[in-house]
Design a protein around this motif. Structure first.
Motif, PDB file in Angstrom:
ATOM      1  N   TYR A 178       0.842  -1.201   0.000  1.00 17.18           N
ATOM      2  CA  TYR A 178       0.000   0.000   0.000  1.00 17.18           C
ATOM      3  C   TYR A 178       0.876   1.250   0.000  1.00 17.18           C
ATOM      4  O   TYR A 178       0.672   2.177  -0.793  1.00 17.18           O
ATOM      5  N   GLU A 179       1.873   1.260   0.880  1.00 19.54           N
ATOM      6  CA  GLU A 179       2.779   2.403   0.937  1.00 19.54           C
ATOM      7  C   GLU A 179       3.577   2.560  -0.349  1.00 19.54           C
ATOM      8  O   GLU A 179       3.786   3.672  -0.852  1.00 19.54           O
ATOM      9  N   GLU A 180       4.031   1.431  -0.903  1.00 19.86           N
ATOM     10  CA  GLU A 180       4.835   1.473  -2.114  1.00 19.86           C
ATOM     11  C   GLU A 180       4.036   1.961  -3.311  1.00 19.86           C
ATOM     12  O   GLU A 180       4.593   2.584  -4.229  1.00 19.86           O
ATOM     13  N   MET A 181       2.730   1.694  -3.313  1.00 17.66           N
ATOM     14  CA  MET A 181       1.897   2.117  -4.433  1.00 17.66           C
ATOM     15  C   MET A 181       1.583   3.613  -4.404  1.00 17.66           C
ATOM     16  O   MET A 181       1.275   4.209  -5.424  1.00 17.66           O
ATOM     17  N   LEU A 182       1.645   4.219  -3.211  1.00 12.67           N
ATOM     18  CA  LEU A 182       1.343   5.641  -3.097  1.00 12.67           C
ATOM     19  C   LEU A 182       2.451   6.487  -3.720  1.00 12.67           C
ATOM     20  O   LEU A 182       3.594   6.051  -3.848  1.00 12.67           O
ATOM     21  N   SER A 183       2.116   7.686  -4.080  1.00 13.45           N
ATOM     22  CA  SER A 183       3.084   8.595  -4.692  1.00 13.45           C
ATOM     23  C   SER A 183       4.201   8.917  -3.700  1.00 13.45           C
ATOM     24  O   SER A 183       3.950   9.402  -2.596  1.00 13.45           O
ATOM     25  N   GLN A 184       5.467   8.619  -4.082  1.00  9.69           N
ATOM     26  CA  GLN A 184       6.597   8.892  -3.205  1.00  9.69           C
ATOM     27  C   GLN A 184       7.899   8.823  -3.989  1.00  9.69           C
ATOM     28  O   GLN A 184       7.969   8.209  -5.049  1.00  9.69           O
ATOM     29  N   ASP A 185       8.927   9.457  -3.459  1.00  5.95           N
ATOM     30  CA  ASP A 185      10.268   9.418  -4.052  1.00  5.95           C
ATOM     31  C   ASP A 185      10.257   9.782  -5.528  1.00  5.95           C
ATOM     32  O   ASP A 185      10.967   9.170  -6.345  1.00  5.95           O
ATOM     33  N   GLY A 186       9.471  10.770  -5.901  1.00  7.90           N
ATOM     34  CA  GLY A 186       9.453  11.229  -7.272  1.00  7.90           C
ATOM     35  C   GLY A 186       8.613  10.404  -8.217  1.00  7.90           C
ATOM     36  O   GLY A 186       8.441  10.768  -9.389  1.00  7.90           O
ATOM     37  N   GLN A 187       8.079   9.274  -7.739  1.00 10.02           N
ATOM     38  CA  GLN A 187       7.216   8.448  -8.593  1.00 10.02           C
ATOM     39  C   GLN A 187       5.804   9.013  -8.565  1.00 10.02           C
ATOM     40  O   GLN A 187       5.378   9.599  -7.578  1.00 10.02           O
ATOM     41  N   LYS A 188       5.075   8.802  -9.649  1.00 11.69           N
ATOM     42  CA  LYS A 188       3.681   9.243  -9.678  1.00 11.69           C
ATOM     43  C   LYS A 188       2.847   8.452  -8.674  1.00 11.69           C
ATOM     44  O   LYS A 188       2.014   9.003  -7.962  1.00 11.69           O
ATOM     45  N   GLY A 189       3.061   7.164  -8.647  1.00 11.59           N
ATOM     46  CA  GLY A 189       2.317   6.339  -7.709  1.00 11.59           C
ATOM     47  C   GLY A 189       0.841   6.231  -8.047  1.00 11.59           C
ATOM     48  O   GLY A 189       0.366   6.780  -9.044  1.00 11.59           O
TER      49      GLY A 189
END
Length: 301
Positions: A178-189
């Motif tokens: 869930y956390e990895e799918m969210l927008s983070q570290d410059g990724q759209k997510g």
């Protein structure tokens, strides 16, 4: 942790403030205002607001029935009369608003009581916390062999360890993704409203739940019952204690006539009259189904 340090600081600030009022006040309920009562491993219940008390129930009844209540000598007698004869509208004059933190699978069961106003924490706008309900070892039970929606024997040893390991690892892995799918570290997510679908049913949610006393009693009659699922029953049992402090006369009548009382069908009453007349009544002569007879015997015991 059921309540964060920030939430606890807010609760303490709210409880320090007191204002004069002309409205009906219940001293017992005032003690519960804002305080978080812990439930399960991460859940809680707290009272946000309330309206009315035992006197409000009587006031409403006397307006409704006028001179018809003059023979009732006191508030307790009137409230017990109303409860005994299934009058509902006087109890609707009292309302309470709870803030509840609970597992999603409990919330889905709870929401079937459609007589309340609900506003739930939105995972479309906010990120849910990494908090999951993991049952205590004594709450891990096999499927009942006599009840399709109940529990049987408690799991022990290796079998209990195996189940607990799966519950913990599955919940952790789902939240990690869930956390990895969210927008983070410059990724759209992925949008929060989509990412939330990967969360397990034992993740915690929160809501405000506002209900009148009549419908709250109906909820408690079903959910504080020994046959209710334990995870929702512990919330209902705590609510019973809060309501007892809020409207002690009404709760006493509810406890007598609903929680501690029994209701018999026409067939059950016929069997009961035969028994009182000295006749031996069995399942074969009762005219009931096996399930009805089992419940009838349990009620008599």
């Amino acid at each position: 942790m059921p309540v964060t340090p920030e939430q606890q600081a807010e609760i303490e600030t709210l409880r320090e403030v007191s204002r004069p009022t002309r409205r009906a006040v219940s001293d017992g309920m005032e003690e519960h205002l804002y305080k978080a009562h812990e439930v399960l491993d991460h859940g809680f219940i707290r009272v946000i607001d309330y309206m009315g008390d035992d006197a409000a129930i009587c006031q409403a009844a006397r307006v409704s029935y006028g001179r018809g209540t003059k023979s009732v000598q006191n508030d307790e007698g009137l409230i017990r009369y109303l409860m005994r004869h299934w009058h509902s509208t006087p109890f609707e004059m009292c309302e309470v608003k709870f803030h509840v933190k609970l597992p999603v699978f409990v919330a889905r069961q709870w929401i079937r009581h459609r007589t309340a106003n609900v506003n739930e924490y939105s995972a479309r706008y906010s990120i849910l916390d990494r908090e999951f309900y993991i049952p205590a070892p004594d709450a891990l039970a096999a499927q009942s062999t006599v009840n399709n929606q109940g529990r049987g024997e408690v799991l022990e040893g290796d079998e209990a360890d195996r189940v607990l390991e799966m519950l913990n690892s599955d919940a952790t892995r789902a939240y990690d993704h869930y956390e990895e799918m969210l927008s983070q570290d410059g990724q759209k997510g992925l949008a929060r409203e989509l990412a939330r679908m990967n969360l397990p049913a034992n993740v915690y949610t929160q809501w405000y739940w506002k209900v009148d006393l009549h419908n709250l009693f109906h909820f408690l009659r079903l959910r504080a019952d020994s046959h209710a699922q334990m995870e929702i029953r512990v919330y209902a049992e705590l609510m019973c204690q809060i309501v007892k402090d809020w409207v002690p006369l009404a709760y006493g009548a509810f406890e007598d006539y609903r929680l501690g009382g029994e209701q018999f069908s026409a067939a059950g009453m016929a069997c009961l009259k035969r028994m009182l007349a000295g006749e031996e009544v069995t399942f074969e002569t009762s005219g009931m189904s096996k399930g009805e007879w089992r419940e009838f015997e349990a009620a008599l015991k």
